[in-house]
Design a protein around this motif. Structure first.
Motif, PDB file in Angstrom:
ATOM      1  N   SER A   1       0.794  -1.227   0.000  1.00  0.00           N
ATOM      2  CA  SER A   1       0.000   0.000   0.000  1.00  0.00           C
ATOM      3  C   SER A   1       0.829   1.280   0.000  1.00  0.00           C
ATOM      4  N   SER A   2       2.157   1.163  -0.242  1.00  0.00           N
ATOM      5  CA  SER A   2       2.928   2.392  -0.446  1.00  0.00           C
ATOM      6  C   SER A   2       4.169   2.102  -1.274  1.00  0.00           C
TER       7      SER A   2
ATOM      8  N   ALA B   1       3.375   0.019  -5.334  1.00  0.00           N
ATOM      9  CA  ALA B   1       2.106  -0.143  -4.623  1.00  0.00           C
ATOM     10  C   ALA B   1       1.054  -0.780  -5.515  1.00  0.00           C
TER      11      ALA B   1
ATOM     12  N   TYR C   1       3.668  -3.859   3.380  1.00  0.00           N
ATOM     13  CA  TYR C   1       3.359  -5.056   2.599  1.00  0.00           C
ATOM     14  C   TYR C   1       2.584  -6.030   3.469  1.00  0.00           C
TER      15      TYR C   1
END
Ligand code: NAG
Ligand code: NAG
Ligand code: NAG
Length: 178
Positions: free
Chosen positions: A43-44, A48, A167
């Motif tokens: 998510s980053s 991502a 993650y």
């Protein structure tokens, strides 16, 4: 003669019971198909697979912030290992839908791409994911290909999380009524 007449109604009853037994096979209502796989979710960073695309002006765009919408395209693998056999992708959208940030509306398709695992078929998942709960349950509302007219539910459990890279590995269990 008299004996025969007495047994006539019970013969009829037996016939009816037999007919019912043939039309409704035993345990039919209990039949369930289970499919387990793993979402590889980042998510980053530059790789991502879950990315915020919009949110409320002046507020952070995050999972805990009401109104944030994410686009998602998570790889799906057969085992928790991210290098294990690819099964497909989880593609769609997340929307933080509770004012207090506790719930996220999940609307994703499971797109199967492996010849040995339903390649070409899809499952449609939709519902509220309660972020604070260990097992998140959402509906399976339909499907295509092998999953036409599917219905059931899916559970998500985060079994690994690395906060340095954001993650996570999410065990997904799909339960379908047969
Ligand atoms: C992104 O993926 C590439 C290719 O797999 C890799 O070389 C790179 O280190 C990754 N970047 C991050 C930030 O994880
Ligand atoms: C999956 O099916 C598509 C057609 O729906 C086909 O083009 C593709 O080669 C198949 N992939 C595998 C791995 O079988
Ligand atoms: C991980 O996610 C949190 C919350 O969204 C964020 O604050 C943090 O910067 C992210 N970590 C990295 C390495 O990007």
């Amino acid at each position: 003669m008299e004996l025969d007449q007495v047994s006539q109604p019970s013969k009829l009853l037996l016939f009816v019971l037999l007919l019912v037994a043939i039309t409704i096979p035993p345990n039919e209502a209990l039949k369930e198909t289970k499919i387990v796989f793993f979402l590889q979710d980042v998510s980053s960073g530059s790789n991502a697979t879950v990315v915020p695309v919009t949110g409320i002006t002046g507020k952070p765009w995050s999972f805990r912030s009401f109104g944030t919408i994410f686009a998602v395209d998570d790889p799906i693998t057969q085992t928790p290992d991210r290098k294990s056999t690819p099964i497909g992708r989880a593609q769609g959208m997340f929307l933080t839908s509770a004012l207090d940030g506790s719930n996220v509306l999940v609307s994703i398709s499971i797109v199967f791409t492996n010849a040995e695992y339903y390649n070409g078929s899809t499952l449609e998942l939709q519902g509220i994911s309660k972020q604070n709960e260990r097992y998140k349950e959402i509906s399976v509302v339909s499907g295509t290909g092998s999953f036409r007219l599917a219905r059931g539910y899916a559970t998500f459990e985060t079994i690994y999380y690395d906060d340095r890279t954001n993650y996570s590995i999410i065990r997904t269990t799909i339960s379908l009524s047969a």
